[in-house]
Design an enzyme around this catalytic site. Structure first.
Site, PDB file in Angstrom:
ATOM      1  N   ARG A  68      26.421  79.495 130.012  1.00 22.60           N
ATOM      2  CA  ARG A  68      27.949  79.320 128.862  1.00 22.60           C
ATOM      3  C   ARG A  68      27.637  78.117 127.684  1.00 22.60           C
ATOM      4  O   ARG A  68      28.042  77.631 127.113  1.00 22.60           O
ATOM      5  CB  ARG A  68      29.621  78.672 129.266  1.00 22.60           C
ATOM      6  CG  ARG A  68      29.338  80.191 130.433  1.00 22.60           C
ATOM      7  CD  ARG A  68      31.278  79.622 130.437  1.00 22.60           C
ATOM      8  NE  ARG A  68      31.523  81.166 131.250  1.00 22.60           N
ATOM      9  CZ  ARG A  68      31.849  80.584 132.279  1.00 22.60           C
ATOM     10  NH1 ARG A  68      31.486  79.757 133.245  1.00 22.60           N
ATOM     11  NH2 ARG A  68      32.295  81.971 133.396  1.00 22.60           N
ATOM     12  N   LYS A 118      23.411  79.098 113.595  1.00 24.68           N
ATOM     13  CA  LYS A 118      23.652  80.019 113.355  1.00 24.68           C
ATOM     14  C   LYS A 118      22.382  81.328 114.534  1.00 24.68           C
ATOM     15  O   LYS A 118      21.432  80.858 114.004  1.00 24.68           O
ATOM     16  CB  LYS A 118      23.181  81.042 112.391  1.00 24.68           C
ATOM     17  CG  LYS A 118      24.648  80.971 111.104  1.00 24.68           C
ATOM     18  CD  LYS A 118      24.893  82.043 110.176  1.00 24.68           C
ATOM     19  CE  LYS A 118      26.035  81.984 109.338  1.00 24.68           C
ATOM     20  NZ  LYS A 118      25.932  82.393 108.199  1.00 24.68           N
ATOM     21  N   GLU A 120      13.832  81.865  99.506  1.00 22.28           N
ATOM     22  CA  GLU A 120      14.708  80.915 100.068  1.00 22.28           C
ATOM     23  C   GLU A 120      15.509  79.700  99.781  1.00 22.28           C
ATOM     24  O   GLU A 120      15.972  79.181  99.081  1.00 22.28           O
ATOM     25  CB  GLU A 120      15.350  81.179 102.021  1.00 22.28           C
ATOM     26  CG  GLU A 120      15.036  82.064 102.420  1.00 22.28           C
ATOM     27  CD  GLU A 120      16.315  82.771 102.489  1.00 22.28           C
ATOM     28  OE1 GLU A 120      17.133  82.354 102.185  1.00 22.28           O
ATOM     29  OE2 GLU A 120      16.300  84.013 102.651  1.00 22.28           O
ATOM     30  N   LYS A 153      21.038  72.130 103.069  1.00 19.79           N
ATOM     31  CA  LYS A 153      21.588  73.287 103.453  1.00 19.79           C
ATOM     32  C   LYS A 153      23.104  72.293 104.430  1.00 19.79           C
ATOM     33  O   LYS A 153      23.692  73.083 105.466  1.00 19.79           O
ATOM     34  CB  LYS A 153      21.061  74.619 103.980  1.00 19.79           C
ATOM     35  CG  LYS A 153      21.752  74.556 105.631  1.00 19.79           C
ATOM     36  CD  LYS A 153      20.162  76.046 105.962  1.00 19.79           C
ATOM     37  CE  LYS A 153      21.848  77.282 106.728  1.00 19.79           C
ATOM     38  NZ  LYS A 153      21.264  77.929 107.229  1.00 19.79           N
ATOM     39  N   GLU A 200      31.564  78.621 108.856  1.00 16.18           N
ATOM     40  CA  GLU A 200      31.197  79.909 107.313  1.00 16.18           C
ATOM     41  C   GLU A 200      33.300  80.187 106.768  1.00 16.18           C
ATOM     42  O   GLU A 200      33.461  80.549 106.873  1.00 16.18           O
ATOM     43  CB  GLU A 200      31.007  81.185 107.868  1.00 16.18           C
ATOM     44  CG  GLU A 200      30.342  81.240 105.994  1.00 16.18           C
ATOM     45  CD  GLU A 200      29.227  82.311 106.559  1.00 16.18           C
ATOM     46  OE1 GLU A 200      27.735  81.653 106.562  1.00 16.18           O
ATOM     47  OE2 GLU A 200      28.995  83.173 105.811  1.00 16.18           O
ATOM     48  N   ARG A 226      30.689  77.403 103.230  1.00 20.30           N
ATOM     49  CA  ARG A 226      29.095  77.732 103.578  1.00 20.30           C
ATOM     50  C   ARG A 226      28.747  79.140 103.263  1.00 20.30           C
ATOM     51  O   ARG A 226      27.506  79.532 103.258  1.00 20.30           O
ATOM     52  CB  ARG A 226      29.074  77.961 104.944  1.00 20.30           C
ATOM     53  CG  ARG A 226      27.496  78.419 106.040  1.00 20.30           C
ATOM     54  CD  ARG A 226      27.669  77.692 107.121  1.00 20.30           C
ATOM     55  NE  ARG A 226      26.033  78.175 107.889  1.00 20.30           N
ATOM     56  CZ  ARG A 226      25.692  78.252 108.950  1.00 20.30           C
ATOM     57  NH1 ARG A 226      26.688  76.461 109.115  1.00 20.30           N
ATOM     58  NH2 ARG A 226      24.763  78.190 109.149  1.00 20.30           N
ATOM     59  N   ASN A 240      24.858  82.337 101.015  1.00 21.49           N
ATOM     60  CA  ASN A 240      24.494  84.143 101.758  1.00 21.49           C
ATOM     61  C   ASN A 240      24.342  84.920  99.829  1.00 21.49           C
ATOM     62  O   ASN A 240      24.432  85.559  99.979  1.00 21.49           O
ATOM     63  CB  ASN A 240      25.649  84.839 101.923  1.00 21.49           C
ATOM     64  CG  ASN A 240      26.074  84.123 103.601  1.00 21.49           C
ATOM     65  OD1 ASN A 240      25.330  83.884 103.797  1.00 21.49           O
ATOM     66  ND2 ASN A 240      27.425  84.122 104.194  1.00 21.49           N
ATOM     67  N   HIS A 265      22.174  87.366  99.423  1.00 19.02           N
ATOM     68  CA  HIS A 265      22.905  87.871 100.608  1.00 19.02           C
ATOM     69  C   HIS A 265      23.025  89.245 101.438  1.00 19.02           C
ATOM     70  O   HIS A 265      22.670  90.318 102.415  1.00 19.02           O
ATOM     71  CB  HIS A 265      22.402  87.126 102.023  1.00 19.02           C
ATOM     72  CG  HIS A 265      22.166  86.819 102.221  1.00 19.02           C
ATOM     73  ND1 HIS A 265      20.648  85.475 101.464  1.00 19.02           N
ATOM     74  CD2 HIS A 265      20.832  85.998 103.828  1.00 19.02           C
ATOM     75  CE1 HIS A 265      20.404  84.565 102.229  1.00 19.02           C
ATOM     76  NE2 HIS A 265      19.964  85.112 103.665  1.00 19.02           N
ATOM     77  N   HIS A 277      20.904  92.283 102.933  1.00 17.31           N
ATOM     78  CA  HIS A 277      20.966  92.601 104.345  1.00 17.31           C
ATOM     79  C   HIS A 277      21.484  94.101 103.983  1.00 17.31           C
ATOM     80  O   HIS A 277      20.956  94.640 105.257  1.00 17.31           O
ATOM     81  CB  HIS A 277      22.523  91.895 105.204  1.00 17.31           C
ATOM     82  CG  HIS A 277      22.252  90.989 105.889  1.00 17.31           C
ATOM     83  ND1 HIS A 277      23.328  90.225 105.774  1.00 17.31           N
ATOM     84  CD2 HIS A 277      21.113  90.180 105.653  1.00 17.31           C
ATOM     85  CE1 HIS A 277      22.590  88.814 106.236  1.00 17.31           C
ATOM     86  NE2 HIS A 277      21.674  88.823 106.674  1.00 17.31           N
ATOM     87  N   HIS A 280      12.618  89.595 105.341  1.00 15.13           N
ATOM     88  CA  HIS A 280      13.632  88.747 105.237  1.00 15.13           C
ATOM     89  C   HIS A 280      14.238  88.851 103.366  1.00 15.13           C
ATOM     90  O   HIS A 280      14.751  88.186 103.162  1.00 15.13           O
ATOM     91  CB  HIS A 280      14.547  88.536 106.458  1.00 15.13           C
ATOM     92  CG  HIS A 280      15.659  87.164 105.940  1.00 15.13           C
ATOM     93  ND1 HIS A 280      16.823  88.796 105.375  1.00 15.13           N
ATOM     94  CD2 HIS A 280      15.954  86.121 106.206  1.00 15.13           C
ATOM     95  CE1 HIS A 280      18.155  87.158 104.876  1.00 15.13           C
ATOM     96  NE2 HIS A 280      17.833  85.810 105.541  1.00 15.13           N
TER      97      HIS A 280
HETATM   98  N1  GLY Z   1      21.151  81.501 106.466  1.00 15.37           N
HETATM   99  C1  GLY Z   1      22.159  81.937 105.755  1.00 15.37           C
HETATM  100  C2  GLY Z   1      23.275  80.458 107.097  1.00 15.37           C
HETATM  101  O1  GLY Z   1      23.782  80.073 107.510  1.00 15.37           O
HETATM  102  O2  GLY Z   1      24.536  79.870 106.605  1.00 15.37           O
END
Ligand code: GLY
Length: 362
Positions: free
Chosen positions: A121, A143, A185, A227, A237, A241, A245, A248, A252, A265
């Site tokens: 956990r 993430k 990025e 960031k 998010e 946040r 994206n 993205h 994606h 990516h």
């Molecule tokens: N790569 C996007 C984020 O970490 O929110």
């Protein structure tokens, strides 16, 4: 050596950045009171290049190490790999006080981080990113997760690392294509949050492509700052946040439609940024000069800005699985200028398709 702190209350952690930062790993392990066996997760590309250096640092602390080597690549970012890792952790005697180290690029960080999030956990982990994408993006912010074949990062957890060690020297073995993809990025961070970072990227193409570590230090550090500030303000998010994206939602879709194989990516993000800028232009948010300036910058880094044989239908279909869509509405992060973005979820299918079509012609 430089240390930034991500301030998240009892989940705060340091990011140590510099040439040779790996020598700080024993100190980080000491501060975490790591005991017994440390789990080192890496992959078949990075393990042979840098694994020994990390093992030496761990042993210097008198700790044992269980090395888990994953097959390299995005196709291995899946749930079955998590089960295998957790079995390895259990057999090696790792418990709730143990620490996992993720040595590698974004895939290793996301997979090892997710295994750390769910094993018993949740146990602590340290990111040691070895690619630009991982150093400026995926290793910071917590993430973690894996893909389904239909959609990227669709299974996962927010689990902040307990430390991030960014050793610029590890970049010397990074293949050129990965370097360029990672710099996409950084350019993204300039567009969403800092016009002077974008200008720096325009002004230092040759030095950055030559992997001049002195030239790389500022954009990597600044990206972590940008960031980090966003994650501090909106860890889960709920709003801000999502700025990260940018490129993205399209990106994606492009990755999924191409089977996660054709583009790295960062390359898909570069294409996604071009489509997002075209969409912003058609909505009157930016002028053509913005679209062209961003495209030119990406092109100078050898990044794709067109995909002539793309199937617009296939990318549109893949975009429908975007986990950020709410009530079936795709959410787009769109530029209003360099350093400023807005969120829009009122964009019609035909506007999205028109933006994708701009990628077809060179
Ligand atoms: N790569 C996007 C984020 O970490 O929110």
């Amino acid at each position: 050596m430089d240390t930034l702190t991500i301030n998240l209350g009892d989940r705060s952690y340091p990011i140590i950045i510099g040439e040779g930062a790996l020598c700080k790993l024993p100190e980080v392990l000491t501060s975490l009171q790591a005991k017994g066996t440390v789990g080192l997760v890496t992959d078949t590309n990075v393990g042979p290049l840098h694994g020994d250096k990390v093992v030496t640092q761990i042993r210097e602390k008198g700790l044992n190490v269980k090395v888990c080597v994953l097959p390299a690549g995005e196709p291995y970012k899946r749930l079955a790999v998590i089960e295998g890792l957790c079995e390895d952790f259990l057999l090696a005697g790792l418990d709730r006080s143990s620490v996992i180290l993720a040595l590698g690029g974004g895939v290793v960080g996301d997979v090892a981080g997710f295994a750390a999030a769910v094993y018993m956990r949740g146990i602590r982990f340290i990111q040691i990113p070895t690619t630009i994408v991982a150093q400026v993006d995926s290793s910071v912010g917590g993430k973690t997760g894996v893909n389904l074949s239909e959609a990227k990062n669709i299974i996962g957890a927010f689990h902040q690392p307990s430390g991030v060690v960014i050793d610029l020297c590890l970049l010397t073995t990074l293949p050129d294509r990965e370097l360029r993809a990672g710099l996409a990025e950084v350019i993204k961070h300039g567009v969403i949050a800092d016009a002077s970072l974008f200008e720096y990227m325009e002004d230092h193409v040759d030095a950055l492509l030559k992997k001049d570590l002195a030239a790389l230090t500022y954009p990597i550090r600044r990206s972590c700052e940008i960031k980090g500030a966003i994650v501090e303000a909106d860890e889960r998010e709920q709003g801000l946040r999502a700025n990260l994206n940018y490129g993205h939602t399209f990106g994606h879709g492009i990755e999924a439609a191409s089977g996660y194989e054709r583009f790295l990516h960062g390359e898909a993000v570069a294409l996604g940024m071009c489509a997002a800028a075209a969409l912003a232009n058609s909505l009157g948010l930016v002028d053509v000069a913005f679209v062209e300036r961003q495209r030119r910058c990406l092109q100078r880094y050898g990044l794709p800005t067109h995909w002539p044989d793309m199937s617009v239908d296939a990318v549109w279909e893949s975009m429908q699985h975007d986990k950020k869509a709410k009530a079936g509405k795709l959410k787009f992060v769109l530029p209003e200028g360099f350093g400023r973005v807005v969120h829009r979820s009122d964009v019609s299918e035909s506007e999205v398709r028109r933006a994708l079509e701009t990628l077809l012609t060179v």
